[in-house]
Design a protein around this motif. Structure first.
Motif, PDB file in Angstrom:
ATOM      1  N   PHE A 260      29.673  84.736  51.328  1.00 20.87           N
ATOM      2  CA  PHE A 260      29.634  84.869  49.760  1.00 20.87           C
ATOM      3  C   PHE A 260      29.817  86.378  49.374  1.00 20.87           C
ATOM      4  O   PHE A 260      29.101  87.243  50.195  1.00 20.87           O
ATOM      5  CB  PHE A 260      28.264  84.451  49.260  1.00 20.87           C
ATOM      6  CG  PHE A 260      28.187  82.889  49.227  1.00 20.87           C
ATOM      7  CD1 PHE A 260      28.749  82.106  48.313  1.00 20.87           C
ATOM      8  CD2 PHE A 260      27.477  82.412  50.368  1.00 20.87           C
ATOM      9  CE1 PHE A 260      28.610  80.737  48.182  1.00 20.87           C
ATOM     10  CE2 PHE A 260      27.265  80.840  50.566  1.00 20.87           C
ATOM     11  CZ  PHE A 260      27.892  80.150  49.341  1.00 20.87           C
TER      12      PHE A 260
ATOM     13  N   THR B 183      28.571  89.402  47.271  1.00 20.61           N
ATOM     14  CA  THR B 183      27.519  89.542  46.298  1.00 20.61           C
ATOM     15  C   THR B 183      27.614  91.172  46.092  1.00 20.61           C
ATOM     16  O   THR B 183      28.205  91.894  46.606  1.00 20.61           O
ATOM     17  CB  THR B 183      26.156  89.338  46.848  1.00 20.61           C
ATOM     18  OG1 THR B 183      25.749  90.112  48.002  1.00 20.61           O
ATOM     19  CG2 THR B 183      25.962  87.696  47.571  1.00 20.61           C
TER      20      THR B 183
ATOM     21  N   VAL C 258      27.610  88.222  52.321  1.00 18.22           N
ATOM     22  CA  VAL C 258      26.433  87.270  52.918  1.00 18.22           C
ATOM     23  C   VAL C 258      27.111  86.458  53.753  1.00 18.22           C
ATOM     24  O   VAL C 258      27.836  85.266  53.312  1.00 18.22           O
ATOM     25  CB  VAL C 258      25.653  86.526  51.900  1.00 18.22           C
ATOM     26  CG1 VAL C 258      24.680  85.636  52.334  1.00 18.22           C
ATOM     27  CG2 VAL C 258      24.877  87.531  50.940  1.00 18.22           C
TER      28      VAL C 258
ATOM     29  N   ALA D 250      26.738  83.314  55.004  1.00 18.35           N
ATOM     30  CA  ALA D 250      25.742  82.257  54.853  1.00 18.35           C
ATOM     31  C   ALA D 250      25.738  81.247  56.062  1.00 18.35           C
ATOM     32  O   ALA D 250      24.716  80.417  56.517  1.00 18.35           O
ATOM     33  CB  ALA D 250      25.747  81.628  53.719  1.00 18.35           C
TER      34      ALA D 250
ATOM     35  N   GLU E  22      14.389  75.727  57.415  1.00 23.13           N
ATOM     36  CA  GLU E  22      13.729  76.169  56.111  1.00 23.13           C
ATOM     37  C   GLU E  22      14.573  76.498  55.135  1.00 23.13           C
ATOM     38  O   GLU E  22      16.002  76.561  55.162  1.00 23.13           O
ATOM     39  CB  GLU E  22      12.858  77.496  56.489  1.00 23.13           C
ATOM     40  CG  GLU E  22      11.820  77.594  57.475  1.00 23.13           C
ATOM     41  CD  GLU E  22      11.463  78.930  57.984  1.00 23.13           C
ATOM     42  OE1 GLU E  22      10.344  79.537  57.918  1.00 23.13           O
ATOM     43  OE2 GLU E  22      12.468  79.545  58.888  1.00 23.13           O
ATOM     44  N   SER E  23      14.108  76.738  53.940  1.00 24.17           N
ATOM     45  CA  SER E  23      14.910  77.121  52.539  1.00 24.17           C
ATOM     46  C   SER E  23      15.603  78.447  53.013  1.00 24.17           C
ATOM     47  O   SER E  23      15.334  79.185  53.632  1.00 24.17           O
ATOM     48  CB  SER E  23      13.734  77.367  51.363  1.00 24.17           C
ATOM     49  OG  SER E  23      14.743  77.917  50.674  1.00 24.17           O
ATOM     50  N   GLY E  24      17.080  78.403  52.440  1.00 26.85           N
ATOM     51  CA  GLY E  24      17.841  79.122  52.723  1.00 26.85           C
ATOM     52  C   GLY E  24      18.536  79.385  53.921  1.00 26.85           C
ATOM     53  O   GLY E  24      19.265  80.290  54.584  1.00 26.85           O
ATOM     54  N   SER E  25      18.410  78.071  54.810  1.00 26.03           N
ATOM     55  CA  SER E  25      18.995  78.220  56.302  1.00 26.03           C
ATOM     56  C   SER E  25      20.546  77.797  56.308  1.00 26.03           C
ATOM     57  O   SER E  25      21.237  78.314  57.152  1.00 26.03           O
ATOM     58  CB  SER E  25      18.372  77.457  57.273  1.00 26.03           C
ATOM     59  OG  SER E  25      18.031  76.108  56.564  1.00 26.03           O
ATOM     60  N   GLY E  26      20.997  77.377  54.996  1.00 20.37           N
ATOM     61  CA  GLY E  26      22.336  77.215  54.919  1.00 20.37           C
ATOM     62  C   GLY E  26      22.643  75.756  54.800  1.00 20.37           C
ATOM     63  O   GLY E  26      23.753  75.163  54.878  1.00 20.37           O
ATOM     64  N   LYS E  27      21.640  74.582  54.721  1.00 19.61           N
ATOM     65  CA  LYS E  27      21.836  73.309  54.576  1.00 19.61           C
ATOM     66  C   LYS E  27      22.847  72.819  53.319  1.00 19.61           C
ATOM     67  O   LYS E  27      23.853  72.295  53.665  1.00 19.61           O
ATOM     68  CB  LYS E  27      20.460  72.754  54.483  1.00 19.61           C
ATOM     69  CG  LYS E  27      19.519  73.061  55.616  1.00 19.61           C
ATOM     70  CD  LYS E  27      18.346  72.340  55.465  1.00 19.61           C
ATOM     71  CE  LYS E  27      17.466  72.573  54.192  1.00 19.61           C
ATOM     72  NZ  LYS E  27      16.761  73.854  53.986  1.00 19.61           N
ATOM     73  N   SER E  28      22.492  73.196  52.226  1.00 18.69           N
ATOM     74  CA  SER E  28      23.144  73.021  51.040  1.00 18.69           C
ATOM     75  C   SER E  28      24.792  73.563  51.137  1.00 18.69           C
ATOM     76  O   SER E  28      25.571  72.825  50.835  1.00 18.69           O
ATOM     77  CB  SER E  28      22.573  73.464  49.748  1.00 18.69           C
ATOM     78  OG  SER E  28      21.265  72.722  49.552  1.00 18.69           O
ATOM     79  N   VAL E  29      24.825  74.797  51.498  1.00 20.54           N
ATOM     80  CA  VAL E  29      26.121  75.417  51.687  1.00 20.54           C
ATOM     81  C   VAL E  29      26.959  74.609  52.467  1.00 20.54           C
ATOM     82  O   VAL E  29      28.203  74.181  52.156  1.00 20.54           O
ATOM     83  CB  VAL E  29      26.087  77.040  52.054  1.00 20.54           C
ATOM     84  CG1 VAL E  29      27.548  77.564  52.148  1.00 20.54           C
ATOM     85  CG2 VAL E  29      25.319  77.685  50.920  1.00 20.54           C
TER      86      VAL E  29
ATOM     87  N   SER F 236      30.422  77.440  45.380  1.00 21.19           N
ATOM     88  CA  SER F 236      30.684  78.534  44.156  1.00 21.19           C
ATOM     89  C   SER F 236      31.602  79.507  44.465  1.00 21.19           C
ATOM     90  O   SER F 236      32.136  79.759  45.334  1.00 21.19           O
ATOM     91  CB  SER F 236      29.158  78.990  43.745  1.00 21.19           C
ATOM     92  OG  SER F 236      28.604  79.573  44.906  1.00 21.19           O
TER      93      SER F 236
ATOM     94  N   ASN G 121      32.136  82.619  44.369  1.00 24.70           N
ATOM     95  CA  ASN G 121      31.911  83.858  45.143  1.00 24.70           C
ATOM     96  C   ASN G 121      31.999  83.421  46.645  1.00 24.70           C
ATOM     97  O   ASN G 121      31.765  84.300  47.579  1.00 24.70           O
ATOM     98  CB  ASN G 121      30.760  84.779  44.770  1.00 24.70           C
ATOM     99  CG  ASN G 121      29.488  84.126  45.046  1.00 24.70           C
ATOM    100  OD1 ASN G 121      29.353  82.817  44.848  1.00 24.70           O
ATOM    101  ND2 ASN G 121      28.626  84.678  45.067  1.00 24.70           N
TER     102      ASN G 121
HETATM  103  P1  ADP Z   1      19.281  75.718  51.956  1.00 20.13           P
HETATM  104  O1  ADP Z   1      19.343  75.639  53.499  1.00 20.13           O
HETATM  105  O2  ADP Z   1      17.918  76.141  51.487  1.00 20.13           O
HETATM  106  O3  ADP Z   1      20.026  74.621  51.441  1.00 20.13           O
HETATM  107  P2  ADP Z   1      21.514  77.167  51.167  1.00 20.13           P
HETATM  108  O4  ADP Z   1      22.274  76.455  51.844  1.00 20.13           O
HETATM  109  O5  ADP Z   1      21.466  76.832  49.588  1.00 20.13           O
HETATM  110  O6  ADP Z   1      20.097  76.948  51.484  1.00 20.13           O
HETATM  111  O7  ADP Z   1      21.897  78.957  51.127  1.00 20.13           O
HETATM  112  C1  ADP Z   1      22.059  79.427  52.475  1.00 20.13           C
HETATM  113  C2  ADP Z   1      22.137  80.887  52.249  1.00 20.13           C
HETATM  114  O8  ADP Z   1      23.388  81.244  51.601  1.00 20.13           O
HETATM  115  C3  ADP Z   1      21.057  81.541  51.036  1.00 20.13           C
HETATM  116  O9  ADP Z   1      20.081  82.175  51.709  1.00 20.13           O
HETATM  117  C4  ADP Z   1      21.790  82.578  50.459  1.00 20.13           C
HETATM  118  O10 ADP Z   1      21.569  83.951  51.146  1.00 20.13           O
HETATM  119  C5  ADP Z   1      23.209  81.993  50.438  1.00 20.13           C
HETATM  120  N1  ADP Z   1      24.024  81.751  49.328  1.00 20.13           N
HETATM  121  C6  ADP Z   1      24.196  80.497  48.807  1.00 20.13           C
HETATM  122  N2  ADP Z   1      24.738  80.483  47.702  1.00 20.13           N
HETATM  123  C7  ADP Z   1      25.314  81.627  47.270  1.00 20.13           C
HETATM  124  C8  ADP Z   1      25.904  82.196  46.332  1.00 20.13           C
HETATM  125  N3  ADP Z   1      26.350  81.518  45.248  1.00 20.13           N
HETATM  126  N4  ADP Z   1      25.823  83.644  46.304  1.00 20.13           N
HETATM  127  C9  ADP Z   1      25.461  84.394  47.353  1.00 20.13           C
HETATM  128  N5  ADP Z   1      24.684  83.727  48.409  1.00 20.13           N
HETATM  129  C10 ADP Z   1      24.414  82.603  48.439  1.00 20.13           C
END
Ligand code: ADP
Ligand code: MG
Length: 355
Positions: free
Chosen positions: A16, A18, A23, A25, A44-51, A61, A63
């Protein structure tokens, strides 16, 4: 066992842009989903599951950019078997051919995916009408059946309700009905029960399990809570700082975990038996992906880190045909390092309960 691959992710990396810099991710994720199975992604939250799953759906998204990798999707079109790298499709092709139709997603907060101004019946029928041009009466019948299937009573009456007239648990059931309306091959659930109370969480999990038994659908289930996964997963992938650090059959992850991060997650699970026990938490805070230095991202939080962890990222070591972990502890020259005794005792208890 003859497992058929549905999704096959190889070497997936996503970054991403920023204001603070790039980042990274997701860093080289390799993962498979098999037909009729549930793959749980935990971390944990922020580990990249949703991405990771947003990349599958083509909804990163603006960016965000896929810097490497492939996501091969295998599906049937009539008699023909189609292999498609989803990353090669445009957003428009994804919307028309894949999203909602062959791969459907349920998010944590049902309100973000429901339209507050439209009766839920119409919302369930919409996908069928648009993707398959299903005639109205047929779509109506199917919507009623779907509501019954997700355990909603008086379905015909509920068809006319607006989202705000339903409880949180009911709304999540409606979202699942919408996700299933076009008979997708894959259902992705991103923390679908996090906002719900424990009893309702358990019912939604049972529901997803039952639907899977009846339809043979493949499921990706995302959660930060390993406890949830024990009941639903066939296969578990543990993520940390954008990488898969351990993956294996559910029983391998629960009964024979090899990565200290997985040890931490398992130790942090609330134990129903010993309710007065102080809950363990993994020390330190999740990794900052902006300051990627040398070595293993988990080293600073790892009580079992070796000198090499600060210099070199561990590769994936194979434990069995199905079980892998990225920790130097599995290197043949590493000192023998068993899991913490408290965890060992806890796993023995879990096994006994399961038997
Ligand atoms: P989770 O495991 O909680 O689902 P995410 O997959 O949402 O975590 O996010 C993983 C990492 O990707 C976040 O810690 C953040 O640093 C980064 N990230 C996610 N979306 C964006 C974005 N739109 N812009 C910048 N960084 C992002
Ligand atoms: Mg998430």
């Amino acid at each position: 066992m003859n497992r058929e691959k549905v999704l096959s992710i190889r070497d997936l990396s996503i970054s991403f842009q920023t204001a603070a810099g790039a980042v990274n991710a997701i860093r080289g994720v390799k993962l498979d989903l098999y037909k009729g199975e549930t793959l749980a992604i935990v971390g944990e939250s922020g580990s990249g599951k949703s991405v990771t799953v947003k990349a599958i759906m083509g909804i990163l998204s603006g960016n965000g950019q896929v810097t490497s990798g492939t996501i091969d999707f295998t599906y049937k079109r009539g008699e023909e078997t189609v292999h498609q790298d989803l990353l090669k499709l445009t957003k428009r092709e994804m919307r028309r051919r894949i999203n909602g139709k062959r791969i459907a997603m349920v998010f944590q907060d049902p309100m973000t995916s429901l339209n507050p101004t439209m009766p839920i019946g119409k919302q369930i029928m919409e996908g069928m009408r648009c993707h398959y041009k299903t005639p109205k009466e047929e779509a109506y019948k199917k919507a009623v059946n779907l509501l019954t299937m997700v355990g909603i009573t008086e379905p015909e009456k509920r068809m006319r309700c607006y989202p705000h007239q339903l409880s949180g648990g009911m709304r999540q059931r409606v979202v699942i009905a919408i996700a299933l309306s076009c008979d997708p091959e894959v259902l992705i659930c991103d923390e679908p029960t996090t906002a719900l109370d424990v009893t309702i969480q358990a019912r939604i999990l049972e529901l997803i399990r039952e639907i899977q038994k009846n339809t043979g659908i493949s499921v990706i289930y995302i959660t930060h809570d390993l406890g949830v996964v024990a009941k639903v997963a066939d296969y578990v992938a543990v993520m940390y700082a954008g990488k898969i650090v351990e993956k294996g059959l559910a029983e391998e992850i629960f009964y024979d975990p090899r990565h200290p991060y997985t040890w931490g997650l398992l130790s942090a699970m609330p134990d129903l038996d010993a309710s007065d026990e102080v809950l363990y938490t993994i020390p330190g805070s999740p990794f900052n992906l902006l300051n990627k230095g040398k070595g293993d991202a988990f080293a600073d939080r790892n009580a079992y880190a070796l000198a090499i962890d600060y210099r070199l990222e561990p590769p994936m070591f194979q434990v069995t045909d199905t079980h892998y972990a990225a920790t130097w502890l599995l290197h043949k020259n590493a000192p023998p390092t068993p899991m913490p005794k408290e965890l060992k005792a806890r796993i023995l208890r879990m096994r006994k309960e399961a038997d």
